[in-house]
Scaffold this motif. Structure first.
Motif, mmCIF file in Angstrom:
data_model
loop_
_atom_site.group_PDB
_atom_site.id
_atom_site.type_symbol
_atom_site.label_atom_id
_atom_site.label_comp_id
_atom_site.label_asym_id
_atom_site.label_seq_id
_atom_site.Cartn_x
_atom_site.Cartn_y
_atom_site.Cartn_z
ATOM 1 N N LEU A 142 2.838 1.924 -2.364
ATOM 2 C CA LEU A 142 2.477 0.640 -1.777
ATOM 3 C C LEU A 142 3.257 0.461 -0.477
ATOM 4 O O LEU A 142 4.490 0.469 -0.479
ATOM 5 C CB LEU A 142 2.794 -0.498 -2.750
ATOM 6 C CG LEU A 142 2.500 -1.923 -2.282
ATOM 7 C CD1 LEU A 142 1.008 -2.103 -2.001
ATOM 8 C CD2 LEU A 142 2.958 -2.942 -3.320
ATOM 9 N N GLU B 156 3.925 -1.893 3.075
ATOM 10 C CA GLU B 156 3.796 -3.194 3.723
ATOM 11 C C GLU B 156 4.276 -3.058 5.159
ATOM 12 O O GLU B 156 5.340 -2.498 5.413
ATOM 13 C CB GLU B 156 4.633 -4.259 3.019
ATOM 14 C CG GLU B 156 4.179 -4.628 1.621
ATOM 15 C CD GLU B 156 5.000 -5.778 1.058
ATOM 16 O OE1 GLU B 156 4.584 -6.945 1.209
ATOM 17 O OE2 GLU B 156 6.071 -5.506 0.490
ATOM 18 N N HIS C 236 7.556 1.995 -2.978
ATOM 19 C CA HIS C 236 7.324 0.831 -2.117
ATOM 20 C C HIS C 236 8.079 1.037 -0.809
ATOM 21 O O HIS C 236 9.306 1.196 -0.816
ATOM 22 C CB HIS C 236 7.817 -0.435 -2.827
ATOM 23 C CG HIS C 236 7.755 -1.668 -1.999
ATOM 24 N ND1 HIS C 236 8.826 -2.532 -1.849
ATOM 25 C CD2 HIS C 236 6.750 -2.202 -1.249
ATOM 26 C CE1 HIS C 236 8.474 -3.543 -1.080
ATOM 27 N NE2 HIS C 236 7.237 -3.353 -0.693
ATOM 28 N N ARG D 145 8.437 -0.560 3.148
ATOM 29 C CA ARG D 145 8.125 -1.763 3.923
ATOM 30 C C ARG D 145 8.749 -1.668 5.315
ATOM 31 O O ARG D 145 9.927 -1.383 5.469
ATOM 32 C CB ARG D 145 8.660 -2.979 3.167
ATOM 33 C CG ARG D 145 8.512 -4.308 3.861
ATOM 34 C CD ARG D 145 8.823 -5.455 2.907
ATOM 35 N NE ARG D 145 10.150 -5.352 2.315
ATOM 36 C CZ ARG D 145 10.643 -6.228 1.444
ATOM 37 N NH1 ARG D 145 9.894 -7.252 1.047
ATOM 38 N NH2 ARG D 145 11.862 -6.092 0.941
ATOM 39 N N TYR E 22 11.115 3.132 -9.970
ATOM 40 C CA TYR E 22 10.832 2.151 -8.920
ATOM 41 C C TYR E 22 11.702 2.490 -7.726
ATOM 42 O O TYR E 22 12.935 2.483 -7.821
ATOM 43 C CB TYR E 22 11.137 0.738 -9.429
ATOM 44 C CG TYR E 22 11.087 -0.354 -8.380
ATOM 45 C CD1 TYR E 22 9.880 -0.789 -7.853
ATOM 46 C CD2 TYR E 22 12.256 -0.983 -7.940
ATOM 47 C CE1 TYR E 22 9.830 -1.811 -6.905
ATOM 48 C CE2 TYR E 22 12.214 -2.000 -7.002
ATOM 49 C CZ TYR E 22 11.001 -2.418 -6.485
ATOM 50 O OH TYR E 22 10.960 -3.424 -5.556
ATOM 51 N N SER F 101 12.176 1.475 -3.658
ATOM 52 C CA SER F 101 11.788 0.508 -2.629
ATOM 53 C C SER F 101 12.690 0.668 -1.413
ATOM 54 O O SER F 101 13.922 0.712 -1.532
ATOM 55 C CB SER F 101 11.888 -0.918 -3.179
ATOM 56 O OG SER F 101 11.514 -1.857 -2.190
#
Length: 432
Positions: A195, A197, A221, A223, A247, A249
């Motif tokens: 994902l 962003e 993730h 970003r 996970y 990020s």
């Protein structure tokens, strides 16, 4: 107990013109509960323990400070060549025409704003739940405000290993936009998703992402918050990890008048892994820059691994903040917890404020934390210059080397390489 007057006044002023944006549907009860909790706890004030280093004034004011959109036409959008499925929000409003309509196999996505009458049992059970759990032991009133008043967001359900990344692209075009977005992400057992962003959602934004990672599932993730000088950003990511889940990020932030990114991670299944990392560059030459990373990781399962890696490069009065905590509960034996926060100060006017914490109740763990602040290594600088590298270029190379540990937390090397190339180009143009 009555709130202090300053907190009460700030809360009343912010809530005066806000209304829960739905009159029914599956999220209404959670929204009403969040609104009641917000009234009870009040909005943050500088005397609050977790806001001592960051003044929340601009994040809680009734109206957002003006922030002119930044002209980024001199470069292509980040991750534009990764073949991702792209979903676009323009000042917090979903832009269907600019978004891809065909989703990759293994994932379903719907919008929060149009889903209220649909029967989405898992979403109604997740919306506001992780945010509520994340309010203990530290209150996070801006997250409660988001749960109550979010106008839109994405509901992402992952049922397989998805090969195509999902890219949420935020476009900031109005200088007074104030989006409140709430995303839900569920990964079923043995699934995987990347994902992405990119961009600033608005002049001021409040975003929450609640992530439920089931056993043996993996979420990557990444970003990039853009380089808008005037933006005010407040984000929360709440992640719950099942057994053997992963996970990871990473957040990149360049400048920004005020950025506060919070990560709240909870291990509920054994043998899970969570890596949370960030790299920030702040140059306050033309506008003030304040960047805050606040992380709270709770180990409540066996043999779990967590890493927090945060690097900040600061210049011309820029301020960097890191508040990171590892909480290991009594039965979380064999925990492996690592935390490092470091800053590189390129002048005497900038400052780095750090509050690393360990709270451990288990007796068989390997946990460590450290925080350092320093200047560019003069010996390394001399070495590069003695070999014909101009001083500005030599300093840029040392900055990139300093940030490398954080970027290495990105699993996909092609994503890490692109962000590194962007950083190198930005440094070259702006001579940080």
């Amino acid at each position: 107990m009555a709130l202090p007057k300053a907190k009460q006044d700030a809360t009343d002023a912010r809530l005066a013109d806000l209304e829960i944006p739905v009159s029914g549907g599956w999220s209404l009860a959670a929204r009403q509960d969040a609104a009641e909790r917000l009234v009870q706890m009040g909005l943050p004030q500088p005397r609050d323990e977790y806001w001592r280093f960051t003044r929340p004034k601009d994040l809680i004011a009734p109206e957002p400070p003006a922030a002119a959109p930044m002209d980024e036409s001199d470069e292509s959008p980040v991750f534009s060549d990764k073949g991702a499925c792209t979903l676009v929000f323009r000042d917090g409003v979903f832009d269907a025409d600019a978004s891809d309509s065909d989703l990759p196999a293994g994932v379903s996505i719907t919008r929060l704003a149009v889903s209220q009458d649909n029967d989405i049992d898992w979403a109604s059970g997740l919306y506001g739940k992780l945010e509520l759990e994340g309010q203990t032991p530290v209150q996070r009133p801006l997250a409660a405000l988001n749960t109550a008043f979010a106008t839109d967001g994405l509901i992402i359900d992952v049922t397989d290993k998805v090969e195509t990344p999902i890219l949420i692209r935020y476009l900031h075009e109005r200088d007074d936009s104030d989006p409140v977005l709430h995303h839900l992400v569920r990964l079923h057992a043995d699934t995987e998703l990347t994902l992405l962003e990119v961009g600033a959602p608005g002049a001021r934004c409040n975003t929450v992402m609640e992530v439920d990672v089931a056993e043996d599932a993996t979420l990557h993730h990444v970003r990039d918050q853009g380089r808008n000088h005037d933006r005010r950003t407040n984000t929360h990511a709440f992640a719950r990890l099942g057994a053997r889940s992963t996970y990871k990020s990473f957040t990149l932030s360049l400048n920004g008048a005020l950025s506060r990114n919070e990560q709240i991670v909870s291990f509920t299944g054994d043998d899970a892994v969570a890596h949370v990392a960030g790299a920030a560059i702040g140059d306050g030459k033309t506008d003030p820059v304040h960047h805050d990373d606040t992380v709270f990781v709770t180990h409540d399962a066996l043999r779990c691994e967590s890493r927090q890696v945060f690097k900040k490069v600061l210049k011309n009065g820029a301020v960097g903040v890191f508040q990171g905590k590892i909480l290991v509960k009594k039965d979380a034996q064999k925990t492996d917890g690592y935390q490092i926060s470091q800053s590189l100060l390129l002048d005497d006017d900038s400052q780095f404020l750090a509050k690393p914490e360990l709270e451990i109740y288990a007796d068989d763990v390997a946990c460590s934390h450290g925080s350092t602040t320093g200047a560019i290594d003069e010996d390394a600088l001399f070495y590069l210059r003695s070999r014909g590298v101009p001083k500005p270029r030599a300093e840029d190379l040392l900055v990139l080397s300093f940030l490398a540990e954080a970027l290495q937390e990105i699993e996909d090397e092609t994503l890490a390489d692109e962000l590194n190339e962007r950083l190198a180009a930005w440094l070259g143009r702006h001579a940080v």
